[in-house]
Design a protein around this motif. Structure first.
Motif, PDB file in Angstrom:
ATOM      1  N   PHE A 127      11.384  -2.742 -10.207  1.00 24.18           N
ATOM      2  CA  PHE A 127      10.111  -2.650  -9.479  1.00 24.18           C
ATOM      3  C   PHE A 127       9.200  -3.786  -9.926  1.00 24.18           C
ATOM      4  O   PHE A 127       9.013  -4.008 -11.129  1.00 24.18           O
ATOM      5  N   LYS A 128       8.639  -4.503  -8.958  1.00 25.63           N
ATOM      6  CA  LYS A 128       7.603  -5.495  -9.232  1.00 25.63           C
ATOM      7  C   LYS A 128       6.540  -5.339  -8.161  1.00 25.63           C
ATOM      8  O   LYS A 128       6.792  -5.585  -6.974  1.00 25.63           O
ATOM      9  N   ALA A 129       5.356  -4.944  -8.570  1.00 22.36           N
ATOM     10  CA  ALA A 129       4.308  -4.607  -7.610  1.00 22.36           C
ATOM     11  C   ALA A 129       3.942  -5.792  -6.734  1.00 22.36           C
ATOM     12  O   ALA A 129       3.767  -5.651  -5.518  1.00 22.36           O
ATOM     13  N   GLN A 130       3.836  -6.947  -7.335  1.00 22.93           N
ATOM     14  CA  GLN A 130       3.415  -8.150  -6.604  1.00 22.93           C
ATOM     15  C   GLN A 130       4.241  -9.336  -7.067  1.00 22.93           C
ATOM     16  O   GLN A 130       4.301  -9.627  -8.261  1.00 22.93           O
ATOM     17  N   ASN A 131       4.874  -9.974  -6.131  1.00 18.63           N
ATOM     18  CA  ASN A 131       5.711 -11.120  -6.432  1.00 18.63           C
ATOM     19  C   ASN A 131       5.155 -12.331  -5.694  1.00 18.63           C
ATOM     20  O   ASN A 131       4.787 -12.223  -4.522  1.00 18.63           O
ATOM     21  N   ILE A 159       0.231   0.859  -3.754  1.00 18.29           N
ATOM     22  CA  ILE A 159       1.254   0.493  -4.732  1.00 18.29           C
ATOM     23  C   ILE A 159       1.626   1.699  -5.591  1.00 18.29           C
ATOM     24  O   ILE A 159       2.811   1.949  -5.868  1.00 18.29           O
ATOM     25  N   THR A 160       0.630   2.472  -6.011  1.00 18.13           N
ATOM     26  CA  THR A 160       0.908   3.664  -6.808  1.00 18.13           C
ATOM     27  C   THR A 160       1.786   4.636  -6.038  1.00 18.13           C
ATOM     28  O   THR A 160       2.755   5.195  -6.580  1.00 18.13           O
ATOM     29  N   GLY A 161       1.480   4.844  -4.764  1.00 15.12           N
ATOM     30  CA  GLY A 161       2.277   5.758  -3.952  1.00 15.12           C
ATOM     31  C   GLY A 161       3.704   5.277  -3.774  1.00 15.12           C
ATOM     32  O   GLY A 161       4.653   6.073  -3.826  1.00 15.12           O
ATOM     33  N   VAL A 162       3.866   3.980  -3.568  1.00 18.35           N
ATOM     34  CA  VAL A 162       5.208   3.408  -3.411  1.00 18.35           C
ATOM     35  C   VAL A 162       6.010   3.577  -4.702  1.00 18.35           C
ATOM     36  O   VAL A 162       7.184   3.979  -4.673  1.00 18.35           O
ATOM     37  N   TYR A 163       5.368   3.282  -5.829  1.00 12.87           N
ATOM     38  CA  TYR A 163       6.069   3.436  -7.116  1.00 12.87           C
ATOM     39  C   TYR A 163       6.480   4.888  -7.338  1.00 12.87           C
ATOM     40  O   TYR A 163       7.616   5.166  -7.754  1.00 12.87           O
ATOM     41  N   GLN A 164       5.594   5.814  -7.079  1.00 13.37           N
ATOM     42  CA  GLN A 164       5.910   7.218  -7.300  1.00 13.37           C
ATOM     43  C   GLN A 164       7.041   7.695  -6.399  1.00 13.37           C
ATOM     44  O   GLN A 164       7.893   8.483  -6.832  1.00 13.37           O
TER      45      GLN A 164
END
Length: 507
Positions: A37-41, A115-120
């Protein structure tokens, strides 16, 4: 409960992406369902998922290391620079807008909840998540709106391992300075340090390791040696430091024009892996002589890079090479440059400009980006040295905002198989010396690549080479080499304990 760990770096290009891939491989080998997982690339090397969504190549090869299909949730925000101050913003695999750096910094707080929702959602499906930061967490001017380093670690509630590159020098200062600039609650989160890219006898490093641990209170959990593993790179920094400048004599010499906005140069990795090929990235016309093939790769700013070609003399160099009988291949933006005319009111705003004139095509940019994986086959018959490639199957992907039209009499290069229909793509000159296509990843198709290279060998009077590289298997071997080295030089048990024992502080 999902286990998670995040690798952050003392700077860009310290090796985070590769080490994340290695951890993904290790955890997968140990039986855990693992995802990166990388929030922003921020990168110009991107790929397409099976759903037609765009994401960073680093997270694609990390997913491959974990033995899973790439999922756009692994990289919800992708920034693709179009100039020094502006970037295309891709959210969840689709183009959202173009922004300058200041506007995007103001926009980032609106991304946190998404981003938090996607990670979860990803964490609900996997047993282990290996997160990657970007640049350095010590960028104190950006900290208040951070969504990819400590800000992301806080959203994920995970521990952090700091990666430092000893090859660039000043490694202990980089470790100490990074930790010193973190706020106390951020520094608490850093549980260990990995020193990467070490050359020499690690015994000579021991006094420094003991001192930095005493100064910071953070243990050094591994010293990774410089590894010659062949894995994809996240961005063009690898070209700047010459990673892909293969040394040694090879039967075939391929010159790739290193455009300022070069994109998806990972297309060429499968060529570089071949036993009889030397791939060179060139930025001067003086470097073209001697090449058996010239490749114009993808570009995120086609007209700007085409102007650079002319200013640098490389445009004339490519034309002289082709007139001397050297084949030229253009991929995506490179294909567009080979044509007669490019009309761009969208990407660069430079309007109508002449191309190199090697193919009778016209490209017009549109606001809608084409992003899809696709099966394809070469047209048959094909002329000249490409004759044996006619009809061969290909697999690749499209990422482009331009639509290219062939003039009457200009033959297509291949067929794209879409929804039961065949769509003509690319163009090839009557003598076969100029070939262009929008298809990225075409050299990953082993039979085509070996047939193409044997065509080049035949032109040089060399016998065909029957031994080829199965590129998918080759990448698997590289992942395993990386994982083996990391198990040898990094305390993986420490990382397991850190993930299992980590508890967020009470609010």
């Amino acid at each position: 409960m999902t286990l998670a760990v995040m690798l952050q770096g003392t700077a860009s290009d310290v090796g985070k992406s590769v080490l994340v891939a290695g951890l993904c491989r290790i955890f997968s080998q140990d039986g855990y369902k693992t995802a990166p997982f990388k929030a922003q690339n921020m990168a110009l090397n991107s790929g397409i998922t099976s759903e037609g969504l765009e994401m960073g190549r680093a997270q694609i090869f990390q997913a491959q290391a974990a033995g899973i299909e790439p999922d756009v949730r692994m990289n919800p925000v992708l920034l693709k620079p179009t100039s020094d101050r502006k970037a295309q913003v891709v959210l969840m695999g689709k183009v959202a807008t173009d922004m300058d750096a200041v506007s995007y910094h103001d926009y980032k707080p609106r991304l946190r909840e998404q981003i938090t929702g996607v990670y979860q959602s990803l964490a609900q499906e996997y047993e282990v998540i290996v997160l990657e930061g970007a640049g350095s967490p010590a960028e104190i001017n950006l900290r208040d709106r951070d969504i990819v380093n400590m800000g992301m670690a806080e959203m994920a509630g995970c521990p952090v391992i700091l990666v430092a590159d000893i090859d660039r020098g000043g490694v202990f200062a980089a470790i100490y300075g990074t930790l010193a600039l973190l706020q106390p609650h951020e520094r608490w989160r850093v549980k260990g340090v990995i020193i990467n890219k070490f050359r020499g006898d690690v015994a000579l490093l021991t006094p420094g390791l003991e001192q930095i641990e005493a100064l910071t209170g953070v243990p050094v959990i591994g010293v990774m040696p410089w590894l010659e593993v062949d894995l994809e790179e996240e961005d063009g920094v690898a070209l700047q430091r010459g990673k892909y400048q293969r040394s040694g004599e090879r039967a075939l010499d391929i010159a790739v024009v290193q455009l300022p906005h070069i994109a998806n140069f990972t297309d060429l990795n499968a060529l570089a892996a071949q036993p009889d090929v030397r791939v060179r990235y060139v930025r001067s016309p003086d470097a073209l002589p001697g090449a058996d093939l010239v490749i114009l790769p993808g570009s995120k700013n086609t007209l700007s890079d085409l102007n650079w070609l002319r200013e640098s003399g490389l445009a004339q160099g490519v034309l002289l090479s082709q007139s001397a009988g050297v084949p030229v291949i253009g991929i995506c933006g490179g294909y567009q440059m080979l044509g007669e005319t490019i009309i761009d009111e969208v990407e660069s705003g430079l309007g109508t400009q002449p191309g190199l004139g090697l193919l009778n095509t016209v490209t017009r940019f549109a606001r809608e980006k084409t992003t899809t994986q696709v099966d394809a086959s070469l047209q048959a018959p094909l002329p000249g040295w490409l004759a044996n490639c006619g009809g061969l199957a290909l697999r690749g992907y499209e990422i482009h905002m331009g639509e290219t039209t062939r003039a009457p009499g200009c033959r297509a290069a291949l067929w794209l198989h879409k929804g039961g229909t065949r769509v003509a793509d690319g163009a090839v000159s009557d003598d076969g010396l100029v070939f262009g296509t929008y298809l990225h990843g075409l050299f990953d198709s082993d039979t085509f690549t070996r047939t193409l290279l044997n065509g080049l060998r035949q032109r040089k009077g060399l016998p065909p080479l029957d031994v080829s590289v199965e590129y998918a298997q080759y990448k698997t071997q590289q992942f395993d080499l990386l994982a083996d080295a990391m198990r040898q030089h990094i305390d993986i048990d420490f990382i397991y304990r850190t993930m299992q024992q980590h508890q967020e502080p009470a609010c």
